[in-house]
Design an enzyme around this catalytic site. Structure first.
Site, PDB file in Angstrom:
ATOM      1  CG  HIS A 102      31.434  37.174  18.408  1.00 30.57           C
ATOM      2  ND1 HIS A 102      30.528  37.986  18.421  1.00 30.57           N
ATOM      3  CD2 HIS A 102      31.084  36.407  19.420  1.00 30.57           C
ATOM      4  CE1 HIS A 102      29.644  37.899  19.544  1.00 30.57           C
ATOM      5  NE2 HIS A 102      30.107  36.940  20.104  1.00 30.57           N
TER       6      HIS A 102
ATOM      7  CD  GLU B  93      29.961  43.410  12.182  1.00 36.28           C
ATOM      8  OE1 GLU B  93      31.292  42.869  11.848  1.00 36.28           O
ATOM      9  OE2 GLU B  93      29.318  43.614  13.144  1.00 36.28           O
TER      10      GLU B  93
ATOM     11  CG  HIS C  42      25.845  44.815  14.535  1.00 40.35           C
ATOM     12  ND1 HIS C  42      26.524  43.587  14.492  1.00 40.35           N
ATOM     13  CD2 HIS C  42      24.704  44.687  13.982  1.00 40.35           C
ATOM     14  CE1 HIS C  42      25.399  42.490  14.187  1.00 40.35           C
ATOM     15  NE2 HIS C  42      24.361  43.380  13.977  1.00 40.35           N
TER      16      HIS C  42
END
Length: 241
Positions: free
Chosen positions: A190, A70, A43
């Site tokens: 997450h 991401e 990410h």
């Protein structure tokens, strides 16, 4: 089996703390794949505070399993993913001045933007996913963008799990069912860990992938990286039994 994608951002955070190349991000990515993970997630944020854009270009040459990138679909990010053409791109809002991702897209408000970006990605044969809060009302708008999947932001689930896990899981179940109704598959990520991931897997229909970074890397400090990955894989598999 639900796929485990290991997020390497924390490895880059540790490396960046000293400004050198320890730990070696590329070697860790090689090892994570060798140790059984189904994929790698990175990410790169606009401020590049952990994974850098150059890291992603470098990683692309040694990824043999699935690569999920991401990020916020700014111009620089879109160039990166269109250059690399990973297996999956997950679009994340990346609000400013936050330590980590803390919310998904308002797909109703950003439908036009997401539709434009997803169209570009799909033209290059890239599977697409939208980072989404557990709100079933947002799913039809996500589907209208042309995205293949949603990724459920599981931060609130992780916070509520130890107190009222049945209450905190309900919005996720409803959102996943809405995704199924709109012909979308579901990823999740997450703050998932060895304590809560089984419950999530057992309750969420059409869940196909979990992305885990912070907890897995933290567990590896005690367990070792290979053992940590194998333990998460066993936990995922046991969730079906």
């Amino acid at each position: 089996m639900i796929k485990l994608s290991v997020n390497l951002n924390k490895i880059a955070t540790l490396r960046n703390a000293r400004g050198g190349n320890i730990p070696n991000l590329l070697q860790v990515a090689i090892d994570v794949q060798k140790f059984g993970a189904h994929g790698i997630t990175v990410h790169p944020r606009p401020d590049e505070r952990h994974i850098t854009y150059q890291d992603v270009y470098d990683l692309n040459s040694i990824i043999t399993k699935e690569l999920n990138i991401e990020g916020k679909p700014i111009k620089k990010f879109m160039k990166l993913v269109l250059d690399i053409c990973p297996d999956q791109v997950t679009l994340v809002p990346d609000s400013k001045n936050v330590i980590t991702s803390n919310s998904g897209w308002n797909t109703m408000f950003y439908q036009n933007l997401l539709t434009e970006k997803i169209s570009q990605l799909k033209d290059h044969g890239i599977r697409t996913s939208i980072f989404l809060d557990p709100n079933p009302e947002l799913v039809p708008y996500a589907a209208k963008t042309g995205a293949d999947r949603i990724e459920l932001y599981t931060g609130s689930f992780a916070i509520g799990y130890n107190k009222k896990k049945w209450d905190c899981i309900n919005p996720y179940i409803l959102t996943a069912k809405a995704a199924l109704k709109n012909h979308m598959l579901v990823n999740a990520g997450h703050d998932l860990n060895l304590d809560n991931v089984s419950f999530l897997i057992q309750k969420i229909p059409n869940l196909v992938e979990v992305s885990i970074g912070h907890s897995l890397i933290s567990d590896s400090l005690y367990m070792g990286l290979e053992n940590a990955i194998q333990t998460y894989l066993k936990k995922i598999l046991s969730s079906y039994l």
